[in-house]
Scaffold this active site. Structure first.
Site, short mmCIF file in Angstrom:
data_model
loop_
_atom_site.label_atom_id
_atom_site.label_comp_id
_atom_site.label_asym_id
_atom_site.label_seq_id
_atom_site.Cartn_x
_atom_site.Cartn_y
_atom_site.Cartn_z
N HIS A 85 -5.80 1.09 -9.73
CA HIS A 85 -5.16 2.23 -9.06
C HIS A 85 -6.06 2.82 -7.98
O HIS A 85 -5.58 3.18 -6.90
CB HIS A 85 -4.79 3.31 -10.07
CG HIS A 85 -3.83 2.85 -11.12
ND1 HIS A 85 -3.53 3.60 -12.24
CD2 HIS A 85 -3.11 1.71 -11.23
CE1 HIS A 85 -2.66 2.95 -12.98
NE2 HIS A 85 -2.41 1.79 -12.40
N HIS A 243 5.41 0.80 -9.18
CA HIS A 243 4.08 0.78 -9.79
C HIS A 243 3.53 -0.64 -9.85
O HIS A 243 2.32 -0.84 -9.65
CB HIS A 243 4.09 1.38 -11.19
CG HIS A 243 2.71 1.47 -11.75
ND1 HIS A 243 1.82 2.46 -11.37
CD2 HIS A 243 2.02 0.65 -12.58
CE1 HIS A 243 0.66 2.26 -11.97
NE2 HIS A 243 0.74 1.17 -12.72
N ASP A 247 -0.02 -1.85 -8.41
CA ASP A 247 -0.99 -2.70 -9.10
C ASP A 247 -1.36 -3.91 -8.27
O ASP A 247 -2.53 -4.30 -8.18
CB ASP A 247 -0.41 -3.17 -10.45
CG ASP A 247 -0.52 -2.13 -11.55
OD1 ASP A 247 -1.27 -1.15 -11.37
OD2 ASP A 247 0.14 -2.31 -12.59
N HIS A 270 -1.49 -8.47 -13.51
CA HIS A 270 -2.87 -8.55 -13.05
C HIS A 270 -3.39 -9.98 -13.05
O HIS A 270 -4.06 -10.41 -12.10
CB HIS A 270 -3.77 -7.68 -13.93
CG HIS A 270 -3.41 -6.23 -13.91
ND1 HIS A 270 -3.36 -5.50 -12.74
CD2 HIS A 270 -3.07 -5.37 -14.91
CE1 HIS A 270 -3.01 -4.25 -13.02
NE2 HIS A 270 -2.83 -4.15 -14.33
#
Length: 316
Positions: A85, A243, A247, A270
């Site tokens: 973030h 969001h 990321d 991720h």
């Protein structure tokens, strides 16, 4: 229209600090943004009791784990967790060089979005440096797949993200966010999107040592009835995919330079973001390092291939 690019590198003007709780550790941690010279890149400095500590460069070559967050360093030793973030905020606002002092092993989650980091950077101010900014320009498509999930970089005249998610939960379903990225768009459309999770997963995560600092104050939570249980509801109708875009921006900021191209993903995360970045930077025919050469009034900047900076991950 051509590419709208900033010619020179940036840093913060003054120090700015904030304190919060780590979403996984549950421990209080403080961080500070400090000005840095050109070609420093983003550097985390993990402080110990005497004010000294180990440095972690924010580069994909330093990624130690991608389970539920992106971690730099050794998961079983010295590390900095949940960097995505804060990295997204730096990427979104166009900050090239900064030292981030941190007195714990995890970046604070704050409200679950990147907005508090944006506000801290605004408080510090942005300084333009005299040294040219280098870009990674994607020159051919690069793709990676993992089951039904995939991610790819494609050549594009600008910086663009096209992120799609697909969840069984009807609270989320299938959502797509696609946009060119600049500081204004990041502030308006991405920075306030919060991390999210399912109530049914909480006990399992706690048992594994994760989400110890998670709460309705820093996460969008979906209950067992597939409804968002946060009193205030969602900040955007499609906050979940926004969001995931945040990321992705934070993970790809670990390239060590901004990129010119389009990043696309479907059911990513991720681990897939990191794998796609590694695939791109391991193929020297897929990208080139460029900087602006000259700019005429009313015309887009011209780009010229240059040598990579010594701190860049593709030089390691």
């Amino acid at each position: 229209m051509g590419i709208v690019l900033h010619d020179h590198q940036t840093t913060v003007k003054t120090r700015a600090s904030l304190t919060g709780t780590g979403v996984h550790s549950g421990k209080e941690v403080s961080i500070s943004f400090l000005p840095a010279d050109a070609d420093t890149g983003i550097v985390f400095q993990l402080l110990n009791g005497d004010g000294q500590g180990r440095e972690f460069r924010a580069l994909f070559s330093e990624i130690g784990a991608t389970d539920l967050c992106t971690m730099l360093g050794d998961p079983s030793g010295e590390h900095i967790a949940t960097v995505e973030h804060i990295m997204a905020a730096l990427f979104g606002l166009g900050i090239d060089n900064v030292v981030i002092e941190i007195d714990g092993h995890e970046v604070p989650i704050l409200d679950g979005s990147a907005m508090a980091f944006v506000e801290a950077i605004d408080q510090a101010g942005i300084e333009v440096l005299a040294v040219k900014r280098r870009y990674i320009r994607v020159v051919k498509p690069v793709r990676i797949e993992n089951g039904a999930s995939w991610a790819e970089f494609r050549p594009y005249d600008g910086t663009r993200f096209e992120v799609e998610i697909d969840f069984e939960s009807p609270a989320i379903g299938r959502q797509l966010f696609a946009s060119d990225i600049n500081a204004d768009i990041f502030r308006r459309d991405i920075a306030r999107a919060r991390t999210f999770g399912f109530m049914k997963d909480v006990e399992r995560l706690w048992a594994a040592g994760y989400a110890l600092g998670s709460s309705l104050e820093n996460s969008v939570v979906i209950g067992d009835d597939n409804r968002v249980i946060n009193m205030g509801g969602l900040r955007y109708p499609n906050e979940f995919v926004r969001h995931k875009t945040l990321d992705a921006m934070g993970d790809l900021a670990l390239a060590g330079a901004r990129f010119i191209g389009c990043f696309r993903s479907y059911r990513g995360g991720h681990r897939l973001n990191a794998a796609a970045l590694r695939r791109l930077l391991s193929d020297r025919t897929a990208f080139e390092i460029v900087e602006t050469t000259r700019r005429e009034r009313g015309r887009a900047a011209e780009m010229n291939a240059v040598n990579a900076p010594l701190y860049a991950p593709w030089m390691i």
